[in-house]
Structure formats: structure tokens, C-alpha cells
Design an enzyme around this catalytic site. Structure first.
Site, PDB file in Angstrom:
ATOM      1  N   SER A  69     -22.857 -20.665  -6.370  1.00 52.56           N
ATOM      2  CA  SER A  69     -22.288 -21.570  -5.408  1.00 52.56           C
ATOM      3  C   SER A  69     -20.864 -21.383  -4.976  1.00 52.56           C
ATOM      4  O   SER A  69     -20.636 -21.689  -3.805  1.00 52.56           O
ATOM      5  CB  SER A  69     -22.582 -22.961  -5.895  1.00 52.56           C
ATOM      6  OG  SER A  69     -21.823 -23.268  -7.125  1.00 52.56           O
ATOM      7  N   ASP A 218     -16.608 -33.276  -7.036  1.00 49.55           N
ATOM      8  CA  ASP A 218     -17.321 -32.897  -8.358  1.00 49.55           C
ATOM      9  C   ASP A 218     -16.322 -32.184  -9.469  1.00 49.55           C
ATOM     10  O   ASP A 218     -16.768 -32.052 -10.658  1.00 49.55           O
ATOM     11  CB  ASP A 218     -18.404 -31.993  -8.172  1.00 49.55           C
ATOM     12  CG  ASP A 218     -18.269 -30.643  -7.543  1.00 49.55           C
ATOM     13  OD1 ASP A 218     -16.974 -30.233  -7.532  1.00 49.55           O
ATOM     14  OD2 ASP A 218     -19.096 -29.960  -7.125  1.00 49.55           O
ATOM     15  N   HIS A 221     -16.225 -27.376  -7.754  1.00 51.98           N
ATOM     16  CA  HIS A 221     -16.112 -26.530  -6.764  1.00 51.98           C
ATOM     17  C   HIS A 221     -14.850 -26.656  -5.583  1.00 51.98           C
ATOM     18  O   HIS A 221     -14.538 -27.894  -5.583  1.00 51.98           O
ATOM     19  CB  HIS A 221     -17.235 -26.942  -5.559  1.00 51.98           C
ATOM     20  CG  HIS A 221     -18.824 -26.390  -6.202  1.00 51.98           C
ATOM     21  ND1 HIS A 221     -19.372 -27.430  -7.026  1.00 51.98           N
ATOM     22  CD2 HIS A 221     -19.488 -25.292  -6.308  1.00 51.98           C
ATOM     23  CE1 HIS A 221     -20.496 -26.872  -7.441  1.00 51.98           C
ATOM     24  NE2 HIS A 221     -20.488 -25.610  -7.211  1.00 51.98           N
TER      25      HIS A 221
END
Length: 246
Positions: A69, A218, A221
């Protein structure tokens, strides 16, 4: 005992002071997905054209950004991923780079290993460089470093077999997983870089982790500003690597 450079770096990067707690709380849904079958490359075979600046008139340098990601651009708009930012920076600096974004959110090193050869087989030609960035989901799931090392080694072997240089963007374990786990896990990337004569950028989140203004909600990221910060640090390393492989 003398403190190692790696240990000093780990203390500067609080990854994760709450990284394990985030995992336990289930806040990593975007990372915690492993595809059941190899994922094909994007149909455009490149980063978003809308974000790309015109390429300089020089031979194209084709780069495969293969990761999870952190490459895929989780939580960001189209054209804001790390490969997008890197391509734009390289082109502005006169490097005619085309970066194919083969990042898949949720990929562990095992999932990446399953699709690695498939991704390379489906490129328009052999890339000049592979950026390999996996391991974040392994550490979040507390997968054995022995397994992570085996998967990363298999991908490095495949790249070597094909004669493709690799630039590793490393990951580090949070201190709260214990010193034994950290030593085994953190040593994977420098060991592979030495063994395969690969370029190493030791920690992909260096300079952004723990800084709220550069991270998404979060805390795992990077946001768009965080991506730009990472790209500013990584792009010169890519340029040097490409020059050394000419």
C-alpha cells in the site's frame, strides 16, 4: 555493548510506538488484505498520466515499483502515489523515467512473491530497475522474519536471473515486538542489499513516521505531503542507481 546505527535509527522512528496497538484495534483494514490470485499490472502500465510532467527527450528509463500500500497510494487520490511523485521528480530533473506502479494494498512478502514473475512477464520490456518495497504487512501480522527473508530472497533471485538491478526500500520492526524480532527482521534488507549488490534505502517511512502533519489518520500511511517528503529523499537515490547501471 556499542549501540548500532540501526538501533539509533529505530529510536528516532516511533513507528510504531502504537503500531501494534493499531493492529490489534483493527485500524489497518486497508493494509490487511492479501489477494488470492496474482494481481495484473494496471492497464495503463504506468502512473497516472494526469500527474506526470512531460518526459525529457532522452532514452526512457523504465522502472517497476513493486510493493504494498505504500506504493499503491492507499488513501490517496489518483496521481498522488509515491511512484507518481517519484516519476514527476525524476522528469523534472531531466530523467526520462516511466514508473509502473505495481503496488497492491495488503500484500505480504508471500503475496508479492506469488505475483512477482507475473508482473515482470507482463511489462512491455525488461525494466531498467525494480523498486522492491514489501515487509510492512509482514511485521504488522508478526510473520516470522525467517519467512519474510525467504520470500524476499526468492524475489531477489528472480530479478538476478533476469539481469535486472534492484533498489530495496526497507521496513523496520516496532520496538514493542522485542529486540530478538527486531534484529532478525531489520537485518533482512541490508543483508540482501549486500548479497545481491542492490541499492538500499533503509526505511521507506524515514522522515514521516510519527509526524501527524505528514501521515493519514491511521498513523501508518503517509498523506500527500508525506509522500512528497519521501519522494524528495528517494528520487536522488534512484538517479544515482540508474547512473550506475548505465
Amino acid at each position: 555493548m556499542e549501540t548500532t546505527i540501526l538501533e539509533k535509527q529505530m529510536r528516532r522512528w516511533p513507528l510504531y510506538g502504537g503500531g501494534l496497538a493499531l493492529l490489534q484495534a483493527g485500524l489497518l483494514a486497508g493494509c490487511d488484505r492479501t489477494p488470492e490470485v496474482p494481481a495484473p499490472l494496471p492497464t495503463t502500465n504506468a502512473v497516472s498520466p494526469a500527474a506526470a510532467t512531460p518526459a525529457p527527450q532522452s532514452p526512457e528509463r523504465l522502472i517497476l515499483a513493486f510493493g504494498d500500500s505504500l506504493y499503491a497510494g492507499y488513501g490517496l487520490d489518483r496521481g498522488q502515489s509515491l511512484p507518481d511523485a517519484l516519476q514527476n521528480r525524476l522528469r523534472k530533473d531531466g530523467v526520462n523515467a516511466t514508473i509502473i506502479n505495481a503496488g497492491v494494498s495488503g500484500d505480504t512478502s508471500a503475496a508479492g512473491r506469488q505475483r512477482f514473475a507475473f508482473a515482470l512477464d507482463n511489462m512491455k520490456r525488461k525494466p531498467d530497475l525494480i523498486m522492491l518495497g514489501l515487509g510492512g504487512n509482514d511485521v504488522l501480522r508478526q510473520i516470522s522474519p525467517t519467512e519474510t527473508r525467504a520470500n524476499m530472497t526468492a524475489m531477489m533471485d528472480e530479478a538476478k536471473r533476469r539481469g535486472i538491478p534492484v533498489m530495496l526500500t526497507g521496513m523496520m520492526a516496532p520496538p514493542n515486538l522485542g529486540p530478538d524480532f527486531a534484529v532478525q527482521f531489520n537485518g533482512i534488507w541490508p543483508d540482501l542489499a549486500t548479497r545481491y549488490n542492490a541499492t538500499l534505502y533503509p526505511f521507506i517511512l524515514d522522515g514521516v513516521i510519527g509526524k501527524a502533519q505528514l501521515m493519514q489518520a491511521d498513523h501508518v500511511h503517509p498523506n500527500r505531503n508525506g509522500v512528497d517528503r519521501i519522494a524528495a529523499r528517494v528520487a536522488p537515490v534512484i538517479m544515482t542507481t540508474l547512473k550506475n547501471t548505465e
